[in-house]
Scaffold this active site. Structure first.
Site, PDB file in Angstrom:
ATOM      1  N   SER A 327       0.825  -1.207   0.000  1.00  0.00           N
ATOM      2  CA  SER A 327       0.000   0.000   0.000  1.00  0.00           C
ATOM      3  C   SER A 327       0.859   1.257   0.000  1.00  0.00           C
ATOM      4  O   SER A 327       0.582   2.223  -0.718  1.00  0.00           O
ATOM      5  CB  SER A 327      -0.929   0.001   1.218  1.00  0.00           C
ATOM      6  N   ARG A 331       1.529   4.197  -3.136  1.00  0.00           N
ATOM      7  CA  ARG A 331       1.313   5.619  -2.912  1.00  0.00           C
ATOM      8  C   ARG A 331       2.598   6.425  -3.066  1.00  0.00           C
ATOM      9  O   ARG A 331       2.550   7.596  -3.464  1.00  0.00           O
ATOM     10  CB  ARG A 331       0.681   5.816  -1.537  1.00  0.00           C
ATOM     11  N   GLY A 399      -5.892  -4.118  -7.885  1.00  0.00           N
ATOM     12  CA  GLY A 399      -7.092  -3.332  -7.639  1.00  0.00           C
ATOM     13  C   GLY A 399      -6.770  -1.988  -7.009  1.00  0.00           C
ATOM     14  O   GLY A 399      -7.438  -0.985  -7.279  1.00  0.00           O
ATOM     15  N   ARG A 427     -13.346  -7.697 -11.070  1.00  0.00           N
ATOM     16  CA  ARG A 427     -13.561  -7.035  -9.790  1.00  0.00           C
ATOM     17  C   ARG A 427     -14.376  -5.754  -9.957  1.00  0.00           C
ATOM     18  O   ARG A 427     -14.255  -5.047 -10.955  1.00  0.00           O
ATOM     19  CB  ARG A 427     -12.211  -6.754  -9.123  1.00  0.00           C
ATOM     20  N   SER A 473     -13.832   0.978   2.955  1.00  0.00           N
ATOM     21  CA  SER A 473     -12.880   0.630   1.892  1.00  0.00           C
ATOM     22  C   SER A 473     -11.832   1.725   1.794  1.00  0.00           C
ATOM     23  O   SER A 473     -12.140   2.858   1.409  1.00  0.00           O
ATOM     24  CB  SER A 473     -13.593   0.455   0.548  1.00  0.00           C
ATOM     25  N   ASP A 622      -7.264  -7.899   4.767  1.00  0.00           N
ATOM     26  CA  ASP A 622      -6.399  -8.685   3.882  1.00  0.00           C
ATOM     27  C   ASP A 622      -5.762  -9.878   4.589  1.00  0.00           C
ATOM     28  O   ASP A 622      -5.232 -10.771   3.920  1.00  0.00           O
ATOM     29  CB  ASP A 622      -5.294  -7.799   3.296  1.00  0.00           C
ATOM     30  N   ARG A 653     -12.742 -14.814  -1.288  1.00  0.00           N
ATOM     31  CA  ARG A 653     -11.855 -15.414  -0.290  1.00  0.00           C
ATOM     32  C   ARG A 653     -12.588 -16.198   0.789  1.00  0.00           C
ATOM     33  O   ARG A 653     -12.015 -17.115   1.381  1.00  0.00           O
ATOM     34  CB  ARG A 653     -10.967 -14.323   0.330  1.00  0.00           C
TER      35      ARG A 653
END
Length: 750
Positions: A327, A331, A399, A427, A473, A622, A653
């Protein structure tokens, strides 16, 4: 014996391509009779002796009588005269195809002979295979294997004829692609015709020098490889260059412009610009290789790799630095690209997902050096400096890249399209598209389910909105906030539950003010980002697999160094502690605006099943596949609710983990928003929990790595198929897991 595909095949021309296809037809018994026309009687005699043809003719009119397939394997300039000669003798249902490198002139030749009523069996084709050698003896039965053949059906082409040609070329082990004539000629001008012209030009240039003998004597391998194609048939390439003149001249113009840029930066010794151009070209080549080799395998669900975990005496120990946080890596590229100045990143995750983000910004004109040993240097272009990419941006399996970039791209002056691999293409993207439309973006997803490709119309004036997230999210929140950088006024997002706040933290690190008031995050548009240095911490999601592995293994002792413990990501730590894991967080510190620490886990006591608190769910979303393995080894029942988002990750999942657990002998019940797992652990008993079998990971890296840890408590071997995607998030996983003591074997398959 089955009926052959064709009764009679007539080749007009028996050079490299024609004789190779004849070899395929004879080897696969695809025709009752094969005949040919050639200018040289010797060629026909040799072809008969080689067993390629049954009869040879000097007259094309004789050869095509009663033929149901005619293959024009001759110079493209001879097409019109040949079609005119054979027209009166053609079978009404005959399929007529060719093998030329240009298609527009072939269609024009056919129209000159037949008028607008072209034969229904006329289907131009181009096998992209060849050699510098020519003639009937140069042909090879495997010349087309694993090469592309482009068919360019016309509106008049009979689908039955197209399908028969597809079958023919697939018998030659070729990959068949259909496209229109104009697109074919444009693409081939750049990818085939221009390189050949450059090779002829380079050899001609050097051969004209007085010291040409020395030049050719001392030429290195690169020169030999590039100039090899200048040994190709001059007549054939003469015809191609003339036939595809317009497209080739356009390609030459583009090449001259790019070459002039290189000439200019070298003359000016502009080191920054030169390294950027070279790095972009190198990365693009690697990115194209990935797209062309790995992606088709994924899309066809071909298993390219599997893990085999063998039972062993429990041993899981060591001190490790796991992969960099994905992540934060994403970024760091995004924010560094639109900042003013140069950003230096260390600890960057060199996995495929983060590299997809990096490549996207290179495609939008950002000069990026690296990655090399986790180091990346980004020369920012400022918040309004991104340029239109030449083609669709390929996001691979990421994603995060697609959702965050949706926000950024919605505010740009140019149009853009984002695509992904087979998994990402399933997705949902409407969750980010909907609020962006409320801001004024023109964004379109695909199909009823709102999946990729995502198409965005540029030059839209965005306005800030206040948006209540219907589902927690971090990706959707971040996408909205990033669009807000360019929007007029304030943009705010209110979350139902806290999610990871890497975007907010990093924006502040780049000097952009972001307010967080409870569950409401807001910023004002119109500011700027200032370059900074970023240290990417170790990824807690990657660490989670080793945390669970140690927690379920007797006498295990694992220390994971410099792990990011962002409070929006520590759900896995809290849940494992609540289950009774012997886990300690040590040496806490700050790096690059993110809190980090060393995490030590020991296998000293049996875990207990719990009802996972719903306020921890967004903080561990996750990590749940790994936590399901811990739950299976726990004593008692573990219940998860409020985790419906798990069903729309790289795979469903919840269902995929439930299927695998049940296969390994664990009682569990998937629910709409979670799962109930009946653990098989008993206090003080460290015997195997899992049986063996073959697990289908559905190409989901977290599924693959989670079931790998089940191998620490298995009684029989566990095979996990479709594990090649582990490289997307944790390239060193297999190496570190093996060092810790897991008996893991990687097996490649086709």
């Amino acid at each position: 014996m089955s009926q052959p595909l064709f009764n009679k095949v007539a080749f007009i021309g028996l050079g490299l391509i024609g004789s190779s296809l004849a070899r395929v037809i004879q080897a696969k018994q695809l025709a009752k009779t094969v005949v040919a026309v050639a200018r040289s009687q010797q060629t026909l005699d040799d072809a008969k002796q080689l067993g390629l043809i049954d009869l040879g003719y000097q007259d094309a009119a004789e050869a095509v009588k009663d033929a149901d397939l005619i293959v024009l394997a001759l110079p493209v300039q001879a097409t019109q005269a040949t079609l005119a000669k054979i027209k009166p003798y053609l079978n009404k249902h005959a399929i007529i195809t060719d093998v030329g490198s240009t298609k527009g002139n072939v269609v024009a030749a056919a129209q000159a002979v037949f008028g607008e009523n072209l034969p229904k069996g006329f289907v131009p084709a181009h096998p992209i295979a060849g050699s510098e050698h020519s003639g009937v003896h140069a042909g090879k039965v495997d010349l087309f294997a694993h090469h592309k053949v482009i068919l360019t059906p016309l509106q008049s082409s009979d689908p039955h004829a197209v399908n028969k040609l597809i079958t023919l070329w697939q018998a030659a082990q070729a990959e068949v692609i259909c496209m229109d004539v104009e697109k074919h000629d444009e693409l081939l001008a750049h990818t085939s015709h221009l390189p050949h012209l450059m090779a002829f030009n380079l050899v001609e240039q050097l051969a004209s020098r007085k010291d040409n003998l020395d030049i050719f004597r001392f030429a290195a391998g690169g020169f030999r490889d590039f100039s090899r194609i200048a040994a190709s048939d001059p007549q054939m390439w003469h015809d191609i260059f003339i036939a595809n003149k317009t497209a080739i001249l356009n390609a030459v113009t583009d090449f001259e412009a790019q070459l002039q840029q290189f000439k200019q930066v070298i003359a000016q010794e502009d080191s920054h610009a030169l390294i950027g151009m070279l790095s972009h070209a190198r990365a693009a080549r690697q990115h194209f290789n990935h797209m062309l080799t790995k992606t088709p395998l994924m899309e066809k669900h071909t298993m390219t790799q599997q893990f085999i975990i063998s039972p062993n005496s429990p041993h899981f120990q060591g001190q490790f630095t796991v992969a960099g946080d994905k992540s934060v890596s994403h970024r760091s590229i995004m924010f560094g690209a639109i900042a003013e100045g140069t950003t230096h990143v260390t600890g960057f995750l060199e996995g495929e997902d983060a590299l997809a983000t990096l490549q996207a910004f290179r495609d939008m004109g950002v000069s990026i050096e690296g990655p090399k040993n986790g180091e990346v240097t980004i020369h920012g272009v400022g918040i309004n400096g991104l340029k239109a990419p030449a083609s669709a941006l390929y996001m691979g399996n990421s994603g995060t890249s697609m959702r965050l970039l949706s926000g950024m791209l919605s505010a740009q002056k140019f149009d853009s399209v984002m695509t992904g691999d087979a998994s990402l293409s399933k997705r949902p993207m409407e969750r980010i598209a909907k609020p962006l439309r409320e801001m004024g973006a023109k964004i379109q997803t695909t199909g009823e389910k709102g999946t990729p490709p995502v198409s965005i119309t540029g030059n839209q004036a965005l306005k800030g909105i206040h948006y209540d997230l219907p589902m927690a999210s971090a990706q959707v929140k971040s996408g909205i906030l990033l669009a807000g950088l360019w929007a007029e006024g304030e943009t705010s997002v209110t979350e139902p539950e806290p999610t990871r706040d890497h975007t907010e933290r990093m924006l502040r690190a780049f000097g952009y003010e972001v307010k967080t008031e409870g569950n409401r995050i807001s910023l004002q548009g119109g500011g700027k980002l200032t370059a900074t240095n970023i240290q990417v911490p170790s990824d807690i999601s990657s660490a989670a697999f080793f945390m669970v592995g140690a927690a379920i293994t007797q006498n295990a002792d694992i220390t994971l160094e410099a792990v990011g413990i962002n409070p929006t990501r520590t759900g896995v730590i809290e849940i494992l502690k609540q289950m009774g894991a012997d886990l300690s967080v040590e040496n806490e510190r700050i790096a690059g605006g993110e809190p980090i620490a060393d995490i030590r886990i020991r296998g000293s006591r049996t875990l207990k099943g719990i009802h996972i608190p719903e306020d921890q769910v967004p903080l561990a979303i996750d990590e749940f596949p790994a936590l399901f393995i811990a739950a299976a080894c726990a004593e008692g029942k573990t219940i998860l609710t409020g985790a419906a988002e798990l069903r729309v990750k790289e795979s469903d999942r919840i269902q995929v983990m439930a299927d695998g657990l049940q296969l390994l002998g664990i009682e569990c019940t998937p629910t709409a928003d979670g799962i109930i797992i009946q653990g098989k652990g008993k206090s003080g008993d460290w015997s195997p929990i899992f049986g063996g079998g073959q697990i289908e990971s559905h190409h989901d890296h977290r599924i693959a790595m989670s079931f790998s840890m089940a191998g620490l408590r298995c009684s029989q071997p566990i095979t996990i198929v479709g594990t090649e995607t582990v490289a997307t998030s944790f390239p060193t996983f297999t190496q570190l897991a093996s060092q810790a003591g897991l008996l893991l074997q990687v097996k490649n398959a086709s």
